[in-house]
Write a protein that holds these residues in place. Structure first.
Motif, PDB file in Angstrom:
ATOM      1  N   LYS A  56      25.093  -7.885 -12.845  1.00 44.95           N
ATOM      2  CA  LYS A  56      25.593  -7.819 -11.475  1.00 44.95           C
ATOM      3  C   LYS A  56      26.450  -9.047 -11.197  1.00 44.95           C
ATOM      4  O   LYS A  56      26.270 -10.089 -11.796  1.00 44.95           O
ATOM      5  N   HIS A  59      27.871 -11.091  -5.909  1.00 42.18           N
ATOM      6  CA  HIS A  59      27.746 -10.344  -4.655  1.00 42.18           C
ATOM      7  C   HIS A  59      26.836  -9.133  -4.795  1.00 42.18           C
ATOM      8  O   HIS A  59      26.696  -8.354  -3.857  1.00 42.18           O
ATOM      9  N   SER A  61      27.253  -6.551  -6.969  1.00 42.33           N
ATOM     10  CA  SER A  61      27.918  -5.351  -7.478  1.00 42.33           C
ATOM     11  C   SER A  61      27.603  -5.175  -8.959  1.00 42.33           C
ATOM     12  O   SER A  61      27.595  -6.140  -9.721  1.00 42.33           O
ATOM     13  N   ASP A  83      32.999  -2.031  -7.410  1.00 46.83           N
ATOM     14  CA  ASP A  83      33.239  -2.549  -6.066  1.00 46.83           C
ATOM     15  C   ASP A  83      34.707  -2.337  -5.742  1.00 46.83           C
ATOM     16  O   ASP A  83      35.468  -1.833  -6.566  1.00 46.83           O
ATOM     17  N   LYS A  84      35.114  -2.744  -4.570  1.00 50.95           N
ATOM     18  CA  LYS A  84      36.508  -2.610  -4.157  1.00 50.95           C
ATOM     19  C   LYS A  84      37.411  -3.388  -5.109  1.00 50.95           C
ATOM     20  O   LYS A  84      37.078  -4.490  -5.530  1.00 50.95           O
ATOM     21  N   SER A  87      38.332  -7.117  -4.446  1.00 51.03           N
ATOM     22  CA  SER A  87      37.234  -8.053  -4.205  1.00 51.03           C
ATOM     23  C   SER A  87      37.148  -9.180  -5.227  1.00 51.03           C
ATOM     24  O   SER A  87      36.620 -10.231  -4.932  1.00 51.03           O
TER      25      SER A  87
END
Length: 109
Positions: A56, A59, A61, A83-84, A87
């Motif tokens: 991970k 953050h 993700s 994730d986006k 980011s």
């Protein structure tokens, strides 16, 4: 999907007149745009190691890894962050040392 040794089933079929319905066409076009940017991490790759060891980000993700064998015997490794897109910025790095299944290593970006 590649990082978990799987395949993507699209389940897209033509209408009775042979056309692809607009909703399915839109999804295929979206997947095509994604592949234009990220396809190098997907096509002709294999899982780096079991997806349970993905990890991970700071953050929270999820991250999965794929790898591709290069002609010189080296490996190209890809980190896929769930994730986006905007980011994270992860610079390309070169890892020294072995990446065979018996080698232990830490990947820090």
């Amino acid at each position: 999907i590649v990082s978990k040794n799987g395949n993507l089933l699209l389940d897209v079929g033509p209408a009775s007149n042979g056309s692809i319905p607009a909703m399915q066409r839109e999804r295929l076009e979206t997947l095509g745009r994604w592949n234009a940017v990220n396809g190098r991490a997907i096509f002709d790759t294999e899982p780096l190691f079991n997806a349970d060891y993905g990890g991970k980000t700071q953050h929270g993700s999820e991250v999965r890894f794929t790898r591709r064998a290069l002609k010189d015997g080296a490996w190209e490794v890809f980190a896929i962050v769930f994730d986006k897109a905007a980011s994270y910025h992860i610079p390309e790095r070169t890892l020294e040392g072995g990446m065979d299944s018996g080698a232990g290593f830490a990947l820090v970006l």
